[in-house]
Design an enzyme around this catalytic site. Structure first.
Site, PDB file in Angstrom:
ATOM      1  N   LYS A  79       7.322  11.132   4.904  1.00 28.35           N
ATOM      2  CA  LYS A  79       7.444  10.021   4.094  1.00 28.35           C
ATOM      3  C   LYS A  79       6.820   9.965   2.685  1.00 28.35           C
ATOM      4  O   LYS A  79       5.769  10.433   2.531  1.00 28.35           O
ATOM      5  CB  LYS A  79       7.115   8.662   4.861  1.00 28.35           C
ATOM      6  CG  LYS A  79       7.266   7.151   4.167  1.00 28.35           C
ATOM      7  CD  LYS A  79       6.914   6.161   5.283  1.00 28.35           C
ATOM      8  CE  LYS A  79       7.042   4.895   4.715  1.00 28.35           C
ATOM      9  NZ  LYS A  79       6.657   3.740   5.398  1.00 28.35           N
ATOM     10  N   SER A 160       9.760  -0.055   6.447  1.00 32.96           N
ATOM     11  CA  SER A 160      10.089   0.719   5.300  1.00 32.96           C
ATOM     12  C   SER A 160      10.463   2.020   5.499  1.00 32.96           C
ATOM     13  O   SER A 160      10.830   2.935   4.612  1.00 32.96           O
ATOM     14  CB  SER A 160       8.817   0.536   4.463  1.00 32.96           C
ATOM     15  OG  SER A 160       7.667   1.052   5.016  1.00 32.96           O
ATOM     16  N   SER A 184       6.849  -1.186  10.342  1.00 32.50           N
ATOM     17  CA  SER A 184       7.670  -0.278   9.662  1.00 32.50           C
ATOM     18  C   SER A 184       7.815   1.186  10.184  1.00 32.50           C
ATOM     19  O   SER A 184       8.613   1.853   9.686  1.00 32.50           O
ATOM     20  CB  SER A 184       7.097   0.047   8.100  1.00 32.50           C
ATOM     21  OG  SER A 184       7.228  -1.056   7.384  1.00 32.50           O
TER      22      SER A 184
END
Length: 494
Positions: A79, A160, A184
């Site tokens: 990420k 997210s 998330s």
């Protein structure tokens, strides 16, 4: 031979160790998938050389008869919230465009030390603020799933960690890192039919991870199944003296401790999670999950978490307040974007840089946070939200007197279409209604896929555990996984 990109972390690790296939073959297969699936916009930066170098190191070690590292031969997605030395890291924001960290985050360093290779940096909601991956400055991530009822609208992969969920679900990588502030990891996992766990706050170091809300942010793994999450979490976790909130505790052998036998365990069903207008399919899956856990030997008890209804408003005061402080460092002076209009002074540069560099959702949360921390409103909002947070944590503590784990839905719906909720921030925030309470309490929680809705889209079930009881969460997740038998996957339409 099975397509190597259909294999998960455990299967790749074991196959490389046994010499069934080479680590380079695995890396090359995933690199090819990443290249073919650019339409999904899951990756912001591709790093095939990093993945191939790690693969070659694994193959060389095996040929020399050396003991292989825990993740040798396993390529993963990272990420874009984790700083990676020499590789651009932007948190999906223009204000960090072009930033190349000279250091490595502790979580990513732990994974490279364990032998993993990096396929690239994954797209996400800007500064981890969002539930649909539509706030990224570099374009929406698209879920690989499509509705089976004739609707062909592109779907949100959750947020997210939307790039992570899409990449794992689309077989672009066997696993990926995510971060979870209010859901998330868990919500995108539920939307895309994969597993993801947020560990106890402090299990994974936050050093080198770009901050959103420091008292809530926690890294965790996203993968095809529970075992793969356990393997990755072991590598990610550990004490870090550079992080004052890091827990100085040994990392348990979570994979070795996996068991789907829940005899003697009590599973709590919080009555407050039966929210108004809950879709019948979500409620039905929740009941099915209860039956599966009974079948695994667990006792089901009803519990009460009376302050649950205040969790979402408290979260959306505390998280923006912390964000407004954390994001004050992006000023155009030291790194990232600098917007300096001709003849402008320092304050003008600050204003122009932030106006151009931050997206609308980030600005919204900074403004909310600044407001609730301002003189005259601090006590009315932030202090009260902090008190509510304490009460929510106390609710969980009292529930543990009656049960060992909690079972709830992960999200109030399946994946929605891109653009469907982005115009209404409140509707978007409601996606976190089931995940935020455990985040406020710092508890470990996991989402596992339980089935499909009427449109053929994945639905997730959430297990919440006591502090430091990742093993109990993983075991209950395994029991659900074994009984759900979830094998559905997105079609490779891209």
């Amino acid at each position: 031979m099975t397509d190597l990109t259909d294999l998960g972390v455990a299967a790749i690790r074991d196959g490389v160790r046994a010499g069934t296939f080479s680590a380079r073959e695995v890396a090359e297969g995933f690199i090819a998938n990443v290249s073919k699936a650019k339409a999904l916009n899951a990756f912001l930066v591709e790093t095939p050389d990093h993945a191939l170098a790690a693969a070659d190191a694994a193959d060389t070690a095996r040929a020399a008869g050396e003991t292989l590292k825990p993740l040798a031969g396993v390529p993963i997605g990272m990420k874009d919230l984790f700083c990676t030395k020499g590789v651009p890291t932007t948190a999906a924001s223009l204000i960090l465009e072009g930033f190349v960290p000279p250091y490595e985050s502790t979580v990513s360093a732990n994974l490279w030390d364990a032998g993993a290779g990096m396929l690239g940096k994954l797209n996400m909601d800007q500064f981890a603020m969002g539930s649909s991956n539509e706030t990224s400055a570099f374009g929406n991530v698209i879920s690989p799933w499509r509705r089976s009822d004739g609707g062909n609208a592109p779907l949100a992969p959750g947020g997210s960690s939307g790039g992570s969920s899409t990449a794992v679900a689309a077989r672009l990588c066997p696993a990926a890192t995510g971060t979870d502030t209010g859901g998330s990891i868990r919500q995108p996992a539920a939307f895309t039919g994969i597993s993801g766990i947020k560990p106890t706050y402090g299990r994974c170091s936050r050093w080198g991870t770009i901050a959103f809300a420091s008292s809530l942010d926690q890294a965790g793994p996203m993968a095809r199944d529970v075992r793969d999450c356990a393997i990755l979490l072991e590598a990610m976790s550990g004490f870090d003296p550079k992080d004052a909130t890091s827990l100085d505790l040994p990392v348990p052998a979570w994979e070795a401790g996996l068991s789907g036998d829940l005899k003697g365990k009590r599973i709590g069903i919080p009555k407050e999670y039966r929210v108004d207008n809950m879709p019948a399919e979500i409620d039905a899956l929740w009941q099915q999950g209860i039956d599966w856990l009974k079948d695994a030997g667990a006792e089901i008890v009803e519990v009460s978490l009376p302050h649950t209804k205040y969790a979402l408003p408290a979260y959306y005061i505390i998280a923006p307040a912390e964000a407004s402080s954390n994001l004050a460092r992006y000023d155009g002076v030291r790194y990232g974007l600098r917007d300096l209009p001709e003849g402008a002074g320092l304050q003008d540069m600050y204003a122009a840089t932030r106006a151009d560099g931050f997206g609308d959702e980030v600005k919204r949360r900074i403004m909310i946070g600044t407001y609730v921390l301002s003189a005259g409103f601090y006590d009315a909002y932030f202090t009260q939200a902090s008190k509510v947070r304490t009460l929510i944590a106390r609710d969980f503590e009292q529930a543990w007197a009656k049960c060992d784990l909690l079972l709830t839905p992960t999200a109030p719906s399946s994946a929605f279409a891109l653009g469907e909720k982005s115009a209404d921030p409140i509707a978007m925030y409601l996606n976190d209604v089931f995940t935020v309470p455990s985040s406020l309490a710092g508890l470990p929680a996991m989402s596992v896929p339980g089935g499909l809705d009427g449109a053929g889209l994945p639905l997730g079930l959430q297990i919440i555990g006591k502090p430091l009881d990742e093993q109990g969460v993983l075991n209950a997740g395994l029991a659900l996984e074994q009984r759900a038998g979830f094998t559905a996957r997105a079609e490779a339409w891209w």
